[in-house]
Design a protein around this motif. Sequence first.
Motif, PDB file in Angstrom:
ATOM      1  N   HIS A  17      10.426 -21.738  52.987  1.00  0.00           N
ATOM      2  CA  HIS A  17      10.757 -21.297  52.031  1.00  0.00           C
ATOM      3  C   HIS A  17      11.706 -20.583  51.610  1.00  0.00           C
ATOM      4  O   HIS A  17      11.423 -19.586  50.907  1.00  0.00           O
ATOM      5  CB  HIS A  17       9.288 -20.609  50.859  1.00  0.00           C
ATOM      6  CG  HIS A  17       9.080 -21.240  49.234  1.00  0.00           C
ATOM      7  ND1 HIS A  17       8.746 -22.571  49.279  1.00  0.00           N
ATOM      8  CD2 HIS A  17       9.376 -20.667  48.758  1.00  0.00           C
ATOM      9  CE1 HIS A  17       8.749 -22.102  48.183  1.00  0.00           C
ATOM     10  NE2 HIS A  17       9.175 -20.845  47.937  1.00  0.00           N
ATOM     11  N   GLY A  18      12.434 -20.860  52.817  1.00  0.00           N
ATOM     12  CA  GLY A  18      13.843 -20.303  52.783  1.00  0.00           C
ATOM     13  C   GLY A  18      13.808 -18.784  53.447  1.00  0.00           C
ATOM     14  O   GLY A  18      15.306 -18.470  53.081  1.00  0.00           O
ATOM     15  N   VAL A  19      12.683 -18.519  54.229  1.00  0.00           N
ATOM     16  CA  VAL A  19      12.589 -17.303  54.422  1.00  0.00           C
ATOM     17  C   VAL A  19      12.907 -17.383  56.267  1.00  0.00           C
ATOM     18  O   VAL A  19      11.821 -17.999  56.399  1.00  0.00           O
ATOM     19  CB  VAL A  19      11.931 -16.169  54.335  1.00  0.00           C
ATOM     20  CG1 VAL A  19      11.875 -14.839  54.916  1.00  0.00           C
ATOM     21  CG2 VAL A  19      12.112 -16.262  52.151  1.00  0.00           C
ATOM     22  N   THR A  28      12.899 -10.951  51.967  1.00  0.00           N
ATOM     23  CA  THR A  28      13.697 -11.620  50.870  1.00  0.00           C
ATOM     24  C   THR A  28      13.475 -10.254  49.612  1.00  0.00           C
ATOM     25  O   THR A  28      12.796  -9.193  49.626  1.00  0.00           O
ATOM     26  CB  THR A  28      12.485 -13.021  50.107  1.00  0.00           C
ATOM     27  OG1 THR A  28      13.418 -13.370  49.701  1.00  0.00           O
ATOM     28  CG2 THR A  28      11.239 -12.382  49.903  1.00  0.00           C
ATOM     29  N   ASP A  30      13.909 -11.958  46.841  1.00  0.00           N
ATOM     30  CA  ASP A  30      13.201 -12.766  45.209  1.00  0.00           C
ATOM     31  C   ASP A  30      11.694 -12.770  45.018  1.00  0.00           C
ATOM     32  O   ASP A  30      11.238 -12.998  46.522  1.00  0.00           O
ATOM     33  CB  ASP A  30      13.770 -14.220  45.886  1.00  0.00           C
ATOM     34  CG  ASP A  30      13.480 -15.571  44.329  1.00  0.00           C
ATOM     35  OD1 ASP A  30      11.995 -15.142  43.906  1.00  0.00           O
ATOM     36  OD2 ASP A  30      14.156 -16.302  44.230  1.00  0.00           O
ATOM     37  N   THR A  32      10.144 -14.016  43.614  1.00  0.00           N
ATOM     38  CA  THR A  32       9.060 -15.128  43.369  1.00  0.00           C
ATOM     39  C   THR A  32       8.610 -15.627  44.995  1.00  0.00           C
ATOM     40  O   THR A  32       7.861 -16.376  45.436  1.00  0.00           O
ATOM     41  CB  THR A  32      10.213 -16.388  42.613  1.00  0.00           C
ATOM     42  OG1 THR A  32      10.048 -15.564  40.748  1.00  0.00           O
ATOM     43  CG2 THR A  32       9.606 -17.673  42.312  1.00  0.00           C
ATOM     44  N   VAL A  33       9.793 -15.960  45.680  1.00  0.00           N
ATOM     45  CA  VAL A  33       9.343 -16.721  46.585  1.00  0.00           C
ATOM     46  C   VAL A  33       8.255 -15.456  47.829  1.00  0.00           C
ATOM     47  O   VAL A  33       7.815 -16.303  48.765  1.00  0.00           O
ATOM     48  CB  VAL A  33      10.545 -16.437  47.932  1.00  0.00           C
ATOM     49  CG1 VAL A  33      11.138 -16.794  49.125  1.00  0.00           C
ATOM     50  CG2 VAL A  33      12.199 -17.490  46.968  1.00  0.00           C
ATOM     51  N   ARG A  34       8.734 -14.338  47.376  1.00  0.00           N
ATOM     52  CA  ARG A  34       7.543 -13.232  48.153  1.00  0.00           C
ATOM     53  C   ARG A  34       6.208 -13.793  47.606  1.00  0.00           C
ATOM     54  O   ARG A  34       5.355 -13.635  48.323  1.00  0.00           O
ATOM     55  CB  ARG A  34       7.977 -11.982  47.951  1.00  0.00           C
ATOM     56  CG  ARG A  34       6.988 -10.418  48.266  1.00  0.00           C
ATOM     57  CD  ARG A  34       6.090 -10.557  46.488  1.00  0.00           C
ATOM     58  NE  ARG A  34       4.716  -9.168  47.264  1.00  0.00           N
ATOM     59  CZ  ARG A  34       3.676  -9.321  46.891  1.00  0.00           C
ATOM     60  NH1 ARG A  34       2.986 -10.756  46.081  1.00  0.00           N
ATOM     61  NH2 ARG A  34       2.206  -8.498  47.491  1.00  0.00           N
ATOM     62  N   VAL A  36       5.143 -16.824  46.481  1.00  0.00           N
ATOM     63  CA  VAL A  36       4.489 -18.024  47.208  1.00  0.00           C
ATOM     64  C   VAL A  36       4.250 -17.767  48.554  1.00  0.00           C
ATOM     65  O   VAL A  36       3.246 -18.564  49.175  1.00  0.00           O
ATOM     66  CB  VAL A  36       5.179 -19.116  47.017  1.00  0.00           C
ATOM     67  CG1 VAL A  36       5.424 -20.114  47.554  1.00  0.00           C
ATOM     68  CG2 VAL A  36       5.970 -18.807  45.604  1.00  0.00           C
ATOM     69  N   LEU A  37       4.842 -16.936  49.356  1.00  0.00           N
ATOM     70  CA  LEU A  37       4.354 -16.639  50.527  1.00  0.00           C
ATOM     71  C   LEU A  37       2.760 -15.668  50.934  1.00  0.00           C
ATOM     72  O   LEU A  37       2.298 -16.077  51.981  1.00  0.00           O
ATOM     73  CB  LEU A  37       5.929 -15.617  51.292  1.00  0.00           C
ATOM     74  CG  LEU A  37       6.748 -16.467  51.899  1.00  0.00           C
ATOM     75  CD1 LEU A  37       8.427 -16.156  52.134  1.00  0.00           C
ATOM     76  CD2 LEU A  37       6.315 -17.668  52.066  1.00  0.00           C
TER      77      LEU A  37
END
Length: 67
Positions: A17-19, A28, A30, A32-34, A36-37
């Motif tokens: 997821h880009g990380v 990260t 972000d 939102t990314v955190r 999701v993961l």
Amino acid sequence: MTYVIEAPNKMYGGYTHGVRFENGVGETDDKTVRDVLVDDFGYEDVTPKAEKPKSKAEDKPAKDSAK
């Protein structure tokens, strides 16, 4: 804030997821990314807890009472 994320596989090295992960750990900024993961992929947020801020009393210099 930088989130430190740990993959289920402690040896994982790659991108999710880009990380970028190295030895199972990635970072990260972000949220939102955190989310999701952690919520969708089963990763763990291992971000160190911030130190408690000092109280105002601790910031003031001690008074010299030996006058």
